[in-house]
Design an enzyme around this catalytic site. Structure first.
Site, PDB file in Angstrom:
ATOM      1  CB  THR A   1      -1.515   6.346   2.100  1.00 54.74           C
ATOM      2  OG1 THR A   1      -1.776   6.940   0.833  1.00 54.74           O
ATOM      3  CG2 THR A   1      -1.627   7.395   3.189  1.00 54.74           C
TER       4      THR A   1
ATOM      5  CG  ASP B   1      -1.652   1.276   1.419  1.00 58.40           C
ATOM      6  OD1 ASP B   1      -2.377   1.663   0.489  1.00 58.40           O
ATOM      7  OD2 ASP B   1      -1.495   1.911   2.479  1.00 58.40           O
TER       8      ASP B   1
ATOM      9  CG  ASP C   1      -0.994   2.362   7.088  1.00 59.68           C
ATOM     10  OD1 ASP C   1      -1.590   2.258   5.988  1.00 59.68           O
ATOM     11  OD2 ASP C   1      -0.727   3.453   7.616  1.00 59.68           O
TER      12      ASP C   1
END
Length: 726
Positions: free
Chosen positions: A416, A414, A614
């Site tokens: 961000t 991912d 996250d």
């Protein structure tokens, strides 16, 4: 810029329910068979090992089983020395230490305490294994030792029961030394194994010892008192002096210092801490003095959760363990059959005394074939490997994740919060003639202070960091997909995209080229208009993590293909990928279900996929991957969906996790190979296959020594993981 304090500390695994200072176990489990759970100490019904506390404890006292077995070993060894002298000297040199008529009785007197007291736990565990039909090493030891002792006992007490063919030089031979010395050697092997296993708990004990035992609480009157850690309450003000460990999780209330957070990150570089910065219990303060506000205490601290996760991982079972389990399931019965065949063949075709050779060779087969090394091969490596990972900022939820990571060939990341910091920051302010940058930023911040857009807060924080006063905005209005406007100090201010500028009568063409250049770096650009005229622009970006590029390069070096997933637009995604370098594939404009779908598609094509993320939106993809890797700075649901957690949320730890997985699985394969080769070679030798060609036999004593050495070798090899470079 000081870090903004989160509402709660990062979460690592399941919430503990017992305060850290009282992590005493109410449940006892087997280190090799964690499915066995009891509410009191005892022995495992599967393998016979002593049960250990399930929960990690602050009590670093001696292992009761180790103390007991050490005592038994000393007693057995003290008696075994004269036992060997009496039997072996007479046999090899013809010198009788005691009169021949007394020899068997003296040997019985020396052997009985060894077998019936020092070795009694083996018989208890062996009988349990037969009664439950869960055959293990103690099955073989108890049968072998019991046969030698009982035969010798009958030969001593009632020698007339044996026919003349059993006699040598007019007496029935006894084999007390085989029973006594084998028990002594097996006890020695157990002691060595227990000592080595104790070393595998060093990681947890080291973590538990990171937290100080006391804290300095500041009272309402400003006075300070030293209190026990268990007395700290959320909201307390605590003084942290230079060189002291942070007692609990919280935030800096005042002061400035650098804190060593290597227990979280695995990296020694200290982190600057100012007012508002987060502090983690167990980390070490540098040369500055801090006052902190306690936020999380006891079992809610990051350290307590790390300890809990490591303990659970050490008890988990890797899929490769199933190989050893299946082999052990048929191995012990097979060994018993081989021992019986050995006894029959030697009794029928062996040299005189046939019965003596048959009995000793059968016992040697039983002793050397004890599958303890095979049973220890995987659990010991997992215990040491997960502990080593915790020291390097890699928390392993279960052994299955560690084994899967060893086979991963594709890493899905991912953007961000994983490749970028996840905290948008003001990166550019450009004003046209007639207005200064600070004034432009102050107007924009006043309007954005009323907005709920994710980038709005970055503008406000940026203005505050410059010491600007953010005025009150009135008549606030938001246009979805375009921007916001309001009245600030009597002037109409609009902040948004080109469409917003056009709506308020401003022409954004003058800054179009500059805006495109900023967007090319991954920044989000917002134009600012005053009274319907273009005044400038502000740009906000989510900075790429400083370690991201090097980490991606290292992961490529580990043979991984890197795929980036993001919900951001294509231009931003491409800009980040370009800035980092090494990204093999980019997917943008994704929803959570899209990420999970892409992971599933990669797996369908034959890839073994690890997913690192996250956020809540990453949870489906984390669960869908062969192994999910959560950033420790992320959300609870992401961490719960993952098999591994990188405590700092840094991809550099992903490199360490990959190397840890490969080292651990290599260590397991080494242990299993040694166990298979040892038994494959040892059993035929013990059965006497070399006797016809080399006249060589393996005595039960040598078989016992070899068996003890095999277990010790496996555990020692596992302990090498403590020194592996990650």
């Amino acid at each position: 810029m000081p870090a903004t304090a989160p509402s709660k500390p990062p979460s690592f695994g399941a919430r503990a329910t017992v305060p850290q200072a009282k992590m005493l176990a109410a449940v006892w489990t087997c280190p090799m068979h964690p499915q066995i759970r009891r509410n009191a100490p005892g022995t495992c019904p599967i393998c016979g090992m002593a049960l250990e506390p399930e929960e990690p404890s602050l009590d670093d006292g001696p292992n009761p089983e180790l103390v007991d077995f050490t005592r038994r070993t000393w007693v057995a060894g003290t008696l075994a020395v004269p036992l060997l002298a009496i039997s072996m000297v007479a046999e090899m040199l013809g010198v009788h230490v005691v009169p021949p008529a007394w020899s068997a009785w003296v040997q019985l007197a020396l052997t009985a305490p060894i077998v019936l007291w020092a070795g009694w736990p083996f018989f208890v565990r062996g009988w349990t294994s037969i009664r439950t039909w869960r055959l293990n090493m103690f099955t073989l030891v108890s049968i072998g030792v019991g046969a030698a002792f009982l035969y010798s006992l009958v030969a001593t007490v009632a020698p007339g029961l044996f026919p003349p063919t059993f006699r040598m030089h007019g007496t029935v031979p006894v084999y007390y030394e085989a029973a006594g010395v084998v028990v002594t050697l097996v006890l020695l092997g157990q002691v060595l194994e227990l000592r080595a296993r104790t070393a595998t708990g060093r990681a947890i004990r080291a973590l538990l010892n990171l937290a100080p035992k006391t804290a300095r609480r500041i009272g309402p009157d400003g006075g300070e008192e030293e209190i026990l850690l268990a007395q700290v309450r959320a909201g307390d003000l605590l003084r942290i002096r230079p060189g002291e460990a942070i007692p609990v999780d919280g935030v800096v209330a005042e002061g400035h210092s650098f804190v060593d957070e290597s227990m979280l990150t695995g990296e020694p570089a200290p982190i600057a801490k100012d007012a508002g910065a987060t502090l983690t219990g167990g980390t070490m303060n540098g040369t500055g003095s801090l006052v902190m506000t306690a936020r999380a205490i006891g079992a809610d601290t990051v350290l307590a959760r790390i300890v809990r996760m490591v303990a659970e991982a050490q008890r988990s079972r890797a899929p490769i363990q199933a190989i050893a389990d299946r082999i052990s399931g048929w191995f012990v019965p097979l060994v018993v059959v081989i021992a019986l065949i050995t006894f029959v063949v030697w009794n029928l075709a062996g040299p005189e005394p046939r019965f003596g050779h048959a009995l000793l060779n059968a016992i040697s087969v039983l002793i050397i074939a004890c599958p303890c090394a095979l049973g220890l091969a995987t659990p010991m490596s997992i215990m040491v490997g997960t502990g080593r990972g915790a020291q390097a900022g890699v928390l392993v939820k279960n052994a299955e994740a560690l084994q899967a990571l060893d086979k991963v060939d594709t890493l899905v990341i991912d953007k961000t919060g994983t490749l970028t910091e996840g905290k948008p920051r003001l990166v550019a302010v450009e004003a046209l003639d007639g207005i200064g940058e600070d004034q432009l930023l102050a107007f924009a911040a006043a309007v954005e202070a009323r907005s709920e857009h994710p980038l709005a807060q970055a503008i406000v924080v940026g203005a505050t960091a410059r010491g600007l006063t953010v005025a009150e905005a009135v008549d606030f209005s938001s246009t979805t997909g375009a921007g916001v406007s309001a009245s600030v100090a009597g002037r109409t201010v609009a902040v948004g995209n080109a469409a917003m500028m056009k709506a308020v009568g401003a022409d954004a063409e003058a800054l179009r080229v500059r805006a495109e250049a900023l967007r090319g770096t991954g920044a989000g650009v917002m134009f600012v208009a005053l009274e319907g005229h273009l005044a400038g622009l502000v740009a906000v970006a989510d900075p790429v993590k400083a370690s991201a590029a090097a980490a991606i390069a290292d992961l490529h070096g580990e043979g991984l293909r890197i795929v980036m997933l993001t919900g951001d637009g294509r231009a931003t995604a491409e800009a980040v990928a370009k800035a980092i370098g090494g990204i093999d594939e980019v997917h943008a404009d994704l929803k959570p279900e899209d990420k999970a779908r892409i992971v599933a598609e990669l797996k369908a094509k034959g890839a073994v996929v690890a997913m690192a993320g996250d956020g809540i939106n990453d949870a489906p993809a984390l669960a869908a991957a062969d192994v999910g890797v959560a950033m420790g700075t992320g959300t609870d649901i992401a961490i719960e969906s993952a098999g591994l957690t990188l405590t700092k949320g840094d991809l550099a730890a992903m490199v360490r996790a990959r190397r840890l997985a490969r080292a651990t699985m290599r260590n397991i394969r080494q242990n299993l190979l040694f166990s298979f080769v040892f038994n494959g070679v040892g059993v035929p030798i013990a059965a006497g296959v070399l006797y016809p060609v080399a006249g060589m036999l393996l005595s039960p004593m040598l078989a016992g020594a070899a068996m003890a050495l095999s277990s010790f070798t496996v555990v020692t090899n596992a302990l090498r993981l403590n020194s592996v470079k990650l």
